[in-house]
Motif scaffolding. Structure first.
Motif, PDB file in Angstrom:
ATOM      1  N   HIS A  32      44.722  61.699  22.608  1.00 26.14           N
ATOM      2  CA  HIS A  32      43.889  60.796  23.399  1.00 26.14           C
ATOM      3  C   HIS A  32      42.807  61.580  24.130  1.00 26.14           C
ATOM      4  CE1 HIS A  32      47.788  58.719  23.087  1.00 26.14           C
ATOM      5  NE2 HIS A  32      47.152  57.579  23.278  1.00 26.14           N
ATOM      6  N   LEU A  33      41.711  60.930  24.411  1.00 23.58           N
ATOM      7  CA  LEU A  33      40.720  61.408  25.357  1.00 23.58           C
ATOM      8  C   LEU A  33      40.484  60.294  26.375  1.00 23.58           C
ATOM      9  CD1 LEU A  33      38.147  63.173  22.990  1.00 23.58           C
ATOM     10  CD2 LEU A  33      39.801  64.268  24.523  1.00 23.58           C
ATOM     11  N   THR A  34      40.009  60.649  27.548  1.00 19.21           N
ATOM     12  CA  THR A  34      39.839  59.663  28.605  1.00 19.21           C
ATOM     13  C   THR A  34      38.557  58.858  28.405  1.00 19.21           C
ATOM     14  OG1 THR A  34      41.032  61.072  30.155  1.00 19.21           O
ATOM     15  CG2 THR A  34      39.671  59.319  31.102  1.00 19.21           C
ATOM     16  N   GLY A  35      38.684  57.539  28.476  1.00 21.37           N
ATOM     17  CA  GLY A  35      37.536  56.658  28.309  1.00 21.37           C
ATOM     18  C   GLY A  35      37.238  55.875  29.568  1.00 21.37           C
ATOM     19  N   ARG A  36      35.960  55.592  29.795  1.00 24.02           N
ATOM     20  CA  ARG A  36      35.529  54.717  30.887  1.00 24.02           C
ATOM     21  C   ARG A  36      35.395  53.299  30.346  1.00 24.02           C
ATOM     22  NH1 ARG A  36      32.097  59.167  31.403  1.00 24.02           N
ATOM     23  NH2 ARG A  36      30.462  57.983  30.341  1.00 24.02           N
ATOM     24  N   PHE A  37      35.959  52.330  31.068  1.00 22.30           N
ATOM     25  CA  PHE A  37      35.973  50.945  30.606  1.00 22.30           C
ATOM     26  C   PHE A  37      35.200  50.040  31.550  1.00 22.30           C
ATOM     27  CE2 PHE A  37      39.069  52.750  27.913  1.00 22.30           C
ATOM     28  CZ  PHE A  37      39.209  51.902  26.811  1.00 22.30           C
ATOM     29  N   SER A  38      34.838  48.883  31.027  1.00 19.07           N
ATOM     30  CA  SER A  38      33.952  47.970  31.747  1.00 19.07           C
ATOM     31  C   SER A  38      34.558  47.419  33.032  1.00 19.07           C
ATOM     32  CB  SER A  38      33.554  46.801  30.827  1.00 19.07           C
ATOM     33  OG  SER A  38      34.711  46.112  30.367  1.00 19.07           O
ATOM     34  N   ASP A  39      35.880  47.448  33.174  1.00 14.02           N
ATOM     35  CA  ASP A  39      36.508  46.957  34.404  1.00 14.02           C
ATOM     36  C   ASP A  39      36.640  48.047  35.462  1.00 14.02           C
ATOM     37  OD1 ASP A  39      38.447  48.476  33.185  1.00 14.02           O
ATOM     38  OD2 ASP A  39      40.053  47.001  33.369  1.00 14.02           O
ATOM     39  N   GLY A  40      36.114  49.255  35.162  1.00 13.27           N
ATOM     40  CA  GLY A  40      36.150  50.336  36.133  1.00 13.27           C
ATOM     41  C   GLY A  40      37.419  51.149  36.127  1.00 13.27           C
ATOM     42  N   TYR A  41      38.361  50.841  35.226  1.00 11.21           N
ATOM     43  CA  TYR A  41      39.623  51.580  35.173  1.00 11.21           C
ATOM     44  C   TYR A  41      39.623  52.473  33.933  1.00 11.21           C
ATOM     45  CZ  TYR A  41      44.519  52.609  36.098  1.00 11.21           C
ATOM     46  OH  TYR A  41      45.680  53.249  36.422  1.00 11.21           O
ATOM     47  N   ASP A  42      39.722  53.786  34.122  1.00  6.98           N
ATOM     48  CA  ASP A  42      39.751  54.730  32.998  1.00  6.98           C
ATOM     49  C   ASP A  42      41.076  54.637  32.263  1.00  6.98           C
ATOM     50  OD1 ASP A  42      37.281  55.522  33.842  1.00  6.98           O
ATOM     51  OD2 ASP A  42      37.894  57.504  34.550  1.00  6.98           O
ATOM     52  N   ARG A  43      40.996  54.737  30.940  1.00 14.65           N
ATOM     53  CA  ARG A  43      42.181  54.676  30.099  1.00 14.65           C
ATOM     54  C   ARG A  43      42.115  55.763  29.034  1.00 14.65           C
ATOM     55  NH1 ARG A  43      40.608  49.511  31.432  1.00 14.65           N
ATOM     56  NH2 ARG A  43      42.198  47.866  31.662  1.00 14.65           N
ATOM     57  N   ASP A  44      43.283  56.061  28.436  1.00 10.41           N
ATOM     58  CA  ASP A  44      43.320  56.948  27.278  1.00 10.41           C
ATOM     59  C   ASP A  44      42.778  56.209  26.058  1.00 10.41           C
ATOM     60  OD1 ASP A  44      44.410  58.934  28.784  1.00 10.41           O
ATOM     61  OD2 ASP A  44      46.435  58.766  27.966  1.00 10.41           O
ATOM     62  N   VAL A  45      42.014  56.925  25.240  1.00  7.12           N
ATOM     63  CA  VAL A  45      41.502  56.376  23.982  1.00  7.12           C
ATOM     64  C   VAL A  45      42.033  57.248  22.855  1.00  7.12           C
ATOM     65  CG1 VAL A  45      39.455  55.826  22.619  1.00  7.12           C
ATOM     66  CG2 VAL A  45      39.420  55.519  25.107  1.00  7.12           C
ATOM     67  N   ARG A  46      42.680  56.642  21.900  1.00 12.31           N
ATOM     68  CA  ARG A  46      43.294  57.403  20.802  1.00 12.31           C
ATOM     69  C   ARG A  46      42.212  58.029  19.916  1.00 12.31           C
ATOM     70  NH1 ARG A  46      49.254  55.650  19.675  1.00 12.31           N
ATOM     71  NH2 ARG A  46      49.640  54.241  21.431  1.00 12.31           N
ATOM     72  N   VAL A  47      42.545  59.212  19.388  1.00 15.54           N
ATOM     73  CA  VAL A  47      41.599  59.982  18.586  1.00 15.54           C
ATOM     74  C   VAL A  47      42.187  60.235  17.204  1.00 15.54           C
ATOM     75  CG1 VAL A  47      40.207  62.087  18.441  1.00 15.54           C
ATOM     76  CG2 VAL A  47      40.782  61.123  20.681  1.00 15.54           C
ATOM     77  N   THR A  48      41.342  60.093  16.176  1.00 10.27           N
ATOM     78  CA  THR A  48      41.702  60.472  14.812  1.00 10.27           C
ATOM     79  C   THR A  48      40.927  61.738  14.456  1.00 10.27           C
ATOM     80  OG1 THR A  48      42.028  58.161  14.194  1.00 10.27           O
ATOM     81  CG2 THR A  48      41.757  59.748  12.402  1.00 10.27           C
ATOM     82  N   TRP A  49      41.640  62.781  14.017  1.00  6.45           N
ATOM     83  CA  TRP A  49      41.012  64.080  13.733  1.00  6.45           C
ATOM     84  C   TRP A  49      40.968  64.369  12.239  1.00  6.45           C
ATOM     85  CZ3 TRP A  49      38.671  66.372  17.690  1.00  6.45           C
ATOM     86  CH2 TRP A  49      39.128  66.128  18.982  1.00  6.45           C
ATOM     87  N   ASP A  50      39.943  65.120  11.822  1.00  6.23           N
ATOM     88  CA  ASP A  50      39.897  65.625  10.447  1.00  6.23           C
ATOM     89  C   ASP A  50      41.024  66.622  10.234  1.00  6.23           C
ATOM     90  OD1 ASP A  50      37.630  64.119  10.164  1.00  6.23           O
ATOM     91  OD2 ASP A  50      36.230  65.817  10.244  1.00  6.23           O
ATOM     92  N   ALA A  51      41.409  66.789   8.969  1.00  9.30           N
ATOM     93  CA  ALA A  51      42.449  67.756   8.633  1.00  9.30           C
ATOM     94  C   ALA A  51      41.933  69.180   8.850  1.00  9.30           C
ATOM     95  CB  ALA A  51      42.890  67.573   7.187  1.00  9.30           C
ATOM     96  N   VAL A  52      42.838  70.079   9.213  1.00 11.32           N
ATOM     97  CA  VAL A  52      42.497  71.480   9.438  1.00 11.32           C
ATOM     98  C   VAL A  52      42.897  72.292   8.214  1.00 11.32           C
ATOM     99  CG1 VAL A  52      42.954  73.532  10.839  1.00 11.32           C
ATOM    100  CG2 VAL A  52      42.759  71.275  11.932  1.00 11.32           C
ATOM    101  N   ASP A  53      41.944  73.039   7.671  1.00 11.58           N
ATOM    102  CA  ASP A  53      42.191  73.906   6.512  1.00 11.58           C
ATOM    103  C   ASP A  53      43.058  75.081   6.952  1.00 11.58           C
ATOM    104  OD1 ASP A  53      42.173  75.584   4.345  1.00 11.58           O
ATOM    105  OD2 ASP A  53      39.994  75.553   4.064  1.00 11.58           O
ATOM    106  N   PRO A  54      44.230  75.301   6.330  1.00 11.12           N
ATOM    107  CA  PRO A  54      45.103  76.434   6.717  1.00 11.12           C
ATOM    108  C   PRO A  54      44.389  77.776   6.670  1.00 11.12           C
ATOM    109  CG  PRO A  54      46.277  74.927   5.271  1.00 11.12           C
ATOM    110  CD  PRO A  54      44.849  74.469   5.277  1.00 11.12           C
ATOM    111  N   ALA A  55      43.360  77.905   5.843  1.00 13.22           N
ATOM    112  CA  ALA A  55      42.636  79.177   5.768  1.00 13.22           C
ATOM    113  C   ALA A  55      41.973  79.520   7.098  1.00 13.22           C
ATOM    114  CB  ALA A  55      41.586  79.113   4.656  1.00 13.22           C
ATOM    115  N   GLN A  56      41.658  78.495   7.894  1.00 11.21           N
ATOM    116  CA  GLN A  56      41.023  78.737   9.187  1.00 11.21           C
ATOM    117  C   GLN A  56      41.999  79.305  10.215  1.00 11.21           C
ATOM    118  OE1 GLN A  56      39.489  74.559   9.425  1.00 11.21           O
ATOM    119  NE2 GLN A  56      37.521  75.541   9.887  1.00 11.21           N
TER     120      GLN A  56
END
Length: 848
Positions: free
Chosen positions: A285-309
């Motif tokens: 999650h990352l923190t998001g600002r919402f229209s009602d003034g209450y910050d919430r967690d926002v779920r994140v989808t990440w790209d795959a990480v190459d094992p070579a890295q």
């Protein structure tokens, strides 16, 4: 069963699909019109209290399952924004609703949802609901935890086993909102939603079935805690319990109208560290600002990480999506090393973590030898002749500490009273406060008899945890009003007490507010004291939290302080801070745990006191009997002998609690660098970089010792000598490889001491032992000069005396400390620079 308006979950509603899915990360946040009603509507509630048809003490269940609730205490029925609601008055004895056993019986998954309007006052830890059996098995939500944030928690093993979902702030006050919590055994998580949009989620293995014991006759309460917390103050409407975990769309369908929408993210980048060959743990999650003034967690989808890295040390970037917003993670791949940079200077070594709550009993318990060897800088203890504990009387403790390390004694006036909360006598608020004032005057009379040189080491702390004691909501409070909600009485009492003390002793240092955590209201306390000219000389609060929270709390307070002091006579001043309780019972005595706290405290350059958990007078679980030390004592002994300035230490996982952590000092004058570290198992390289050639030359001598855990009552020998060797300095660096050829792997419960000196010529001679007895107590050594009050703000005076109190055993000479009065054993290594170590006396000296 009586008739009622339709279930909220069954209503035909329209809502913004983008908002509903903001928490899942599967849809963009813009360009989506209002969707048609959700086809996957919420199922039939297992229990539903509409609050429209309350009769007497019965809250009817409109689900058809005849699970009526029972009202106890004072309540009322009032209008809500959509019908009728049950009003609960709060306080220690406010009304509540008891739920029948059938509300939970047979459930595995669970959803709890209610319309709620919270008044916003009445104290922390009010439970909106508490489902379960007792204070070991429950699911609850509170509008404001001790840290002032919305909190949901579930446990089957008491408070220490809670899985906690914490919001960004308290529940919005004085407005109707829909609060929903799901307990999902398929996803193994508990999720809290505010007005249909996810606030945050945490993993848990607990099921609803575990919340109900066979002996439980009910399923918990609405408006009441299983602990002695204040009752909920506000109104409840449309309480529903489902025996399944609703999904995000079903939760959204419980809310009328538009849902709060995502406005943006507070941060679009994240820093992540991982070891070679290990996939990084990217933030879910990352923190998001919402229209009602209450910050919430926002779920994140990440790209795959190459094992070579991940094959070698270095950095790379991973791209992700947070509900349509591009985000990145900067990943650092490392070897698991702890990096010590001797080329940096983070400030003069303080030694502030060597403080104790109720650490001394009386003169001789524990011995001066143990006190000096631990480098004790501060102690909090009770008012003289008080009833809080046997022994540990303030002025008797003052005499011993003043004549040993010259550390500060914080005398708590309210600890004159017995019990916790403090049982100050009186049937009315006025009688209780009058007794406190008499007690204060009596203590000031006693203080007037103290020698002047000892008064330099005395600090008066009038109140302790006022929000839970004298100015809280409980039975023994002043008038049942928490100062966190209405500070009028507390501020008045603080001002009067401050002025009474200063009138008698103008140079006496006064500490406060001594809260159980760093409440947001402390900023208001500071504002008030500036306006009233009653600013404490030392700021105090407790941190029974975690080491990383200490860093954040100090930073937060320094921000408030700068803002409040701006434009006043105090502008530019940083008040001394003493975090006068830290570490849990299961941390104390364990060197590998305590080094976590020490490093955080030294990083922030504050004083702090180990909490009191078991016995007073044993150096906060460091002393074994009166003159023996355990592993914790030896850790603080090594800590107290650090000197020079601290340097930057980068652990493998910065900011991660209970991982490999450490601190280090560089002392150019004595040509010595020192590292203490611990908290992890296994192999770990220690990279010492930017070694100054003009101090150490081309080679260093490394001495490495282990400080093992011996238990709270386990007598400990001196630290284990692991290795002593010379190493070439290459490109200004040396690596000490724990788990390599020269050093064993780390043990999580142990701490480790590494000392670097110039290699010199030849090896070190064996230790020389000396033992002896001093028959009389010597004169107190002169204390370094202390800044005196002047036209500058009082806060300019620091508790630091220019350097940390140091046991005489760390001086250049060898032999017994000048204030030791018992048989002592000393270890001296007569090589440049000469170092001496004081160890607790034993009935039989250990072999030479």
């Amino acid at each position: 069963m009586t008739g009622s308006r339709p279930r909220r979950g069954a209503r035909t509603t329209s809502f913004t699909l983008a908002s509903a899915l903001a928490l899942t990360g599967v849809a963009g946040m813009a360009g989506i019109a209002h969707a048609a009603p959700d086809q996957d509507a919420p199922p039939q509630a297992h229990l539903h209290y509409s609050m429209d048809d309350i009769e007497g003490t019965t809250v009817p269940d409109s689900s058809g399952n005849e699970l009526d609730g029972t009202i106890s205490g004072s309540t009322s029925v009032v209008d809500s924004d959509e019908g009728r609601a049950l009003r609960l008055p709060g306080g220690a004895d406010g009304g509540y609703v008891t739920l029948p056993r059938g509300a939970l019986e047979g459930a595995t998954d669970l959803t709890v949802s209610t319309r709620v309007s919270w008044d916003g006052d009445g104290g922390s830890w009010q439970w909106i609901y508490g489902l379960g059996s007792d204070n070991t098995r429950y699911l609850f939500s509170t509008p404001s935890s001790g840290s002032g944030q919305l909190r949901t928690a579930v446990t089957a093993n008491g408070g220490g086993g809670e899985s906690q979902v914490t919001g960004s702030a308290a529940l919005p006050r004085e407005r109707w909102v829909t609060l929903t919590t799901t307990l999902d055994t398929t996803a193994d998580e508990v999720v809290t939603y505010l007005d249909g949009v996810e606030v945050s989620a945490r993993s848990t293995q607990i099921s609803a079935a575990e919340l109900l014991t066979q002996a439980a006759t009910g399923a918990g309460y609405l408006g009441r805690s299983f602990y002695s917390d204040p009752r909920f103050k506000g109104a409840l409407d449309d309480v529903a319990i489902y025996h399944e975990a609703l999904d995000a769309e079903q939760v959204a369908a419980l809310v009328d109208g538009e849902l709060p929408s995502l406005v943006g993210l507070t941060e679009t980048t994240a820093e992540v560290r991982t070891t070679i060959g290990t996939q990084p743990t990217l933030p879910s999650h990352l923190t998001g600002r919402f229209s009602d003034g209450y910050d919430r967690d926002v779920r994140v989808t990440w790209d795959a990480v190459d094992p070579a890295q991940l094959a070698t040390s270095g950095t790379f970037t991973v791209d992700g999506d947070a509900s349509g917003t591009p985000v990145t993670a900067e990943v650092t791949v490392h070897r698991g090393e702890l990096k010590v940079d001797l080329g940096t200077d983070t400030g003069e070594f303080l030694g502030g973590a060597s403080g104790l709550l109720y650490g001394l009993y009386a003169d001789g318990m524990p011995t001066d030898n143990l006190i000096e060897g631990m480098g004790v800088r501060s102690i909090a203890t009770k008012a003289q002749d008080g009833a809080q504990h046997p022994g540990s009387d303030g002025l008797e403790v003052l005499e011993q500490l003043s004549q040993s390390t010259g550390g500060d004694v914080y005398m708590r006036i309210v600890d004159y009273y017995r019990g916790f909360p403090y049982e100050w006598p009186g049937d009315t608020p006025e009688e209780r406060y009058a007794d406190f004032k008499v007690t204060l005057e009596e203590q000031l009379d006693l203080i007037a008899t103290v020698p002047a040189e000892q008064l330099e080491d005395l600090v008066i702390e009038p109140f302790n945890e006022p929000e839970g004691n004298t100015h809280g909501t409980g039975r023994w409070s002043y008038d049942g009003t928490s100062w966190l909600d209405d500070p009028t009485d507390y501020f008045r009492h603080w001002d009067e007490t401050y002025r009474t003390i200063k009138a008698r002793f103008p140079d006496m240092r006064i500490a406060g507010p001594g809260t159980s955590i760093l409440f947001n209201q402390v900023e208001g306390f500071l504002e008030h004291t500036v306006a009233s000219d009653t600013v404490p000389d030392i700021i105090t609060w407790h941190e029974l939290s975690d080491p990383q929270t200490i860093r954040g709390s100090v930073e937060r307070f320094r921000g408030w302080e700068a803002g409040v002091f701006e434009g006043t006579a105090w502008e530019g001043t940083e008040l001394p801070i003493n975090i006068n309780e830290y570490a849990f019972n299961y941390h104390t005595s364990v060197p590998g745990q305590m080094i976590q706290w020490i490093s955080a405290i030294e990083d922030t350059k504050v004083d702090a006191m180990i909490a009191f958990w078991n016995l007073n007078g044993n150096l906060s679980d460091s002393a074994v009997q009166s003159n023996r030390g355990n592993g914790q004592w030896w850790l603080y002994n090594a800590y107290s002998q650090m000197s020079g300035h601290t340097v930057e230490v980068t652990p493998p996982s910065p900011g991660e609690n209970y991982s490999l952590q450490g601190l280090a000092t560089m002392d150019p004058d004595n040509a010595r660098a020192k590292v203490i570290m611990g908290g992890a198992d296994g192999a770990a390289p220690v990279d010492v970089v930017n070694i100054p050639a003009d101090v150490f030359g081309s080679q260093v001598r490394a001495t490495v010792r282990e400080i093992p855990w011996t238990g709270q009552l386990g007598d400990s020998a001196q630290p284990r000598h692991l290795a002593e060797f010379t190493a070439d300095v290459t490109d200004g660096a040396v690596t000490l490889d724990f788990g390599g050829a020269q050093l064993p792997e780390l043990t999580e419960s142990s701490a480790y001491e590494v000392v670097l000196t110039p290699a010199g010529v030849g090896g070190a001679p064996p230790p020389i032992r000396w033992s002896g007895r001093r028959a009389t107590r010597p004169r107190r050594r002169a204390a370094p000069a202390r800044a005196t009050a002047s036209t500058a703000p009082r806060a300019a005076r620091r508790t630091s005396r220019g350097s940390s109190p140091r046991a005489a055993s760390t001086s250049a000479g060898c032999g017994p400390g000048p204030t030791s009065r018992s048989t002592s054993t000393w270890r001296c290594r007569p090589t440049a620079p000469t170092t001496c170590r004081s160890s607790p006396a034993r009935s039989t000296p250990s072999p030479g």
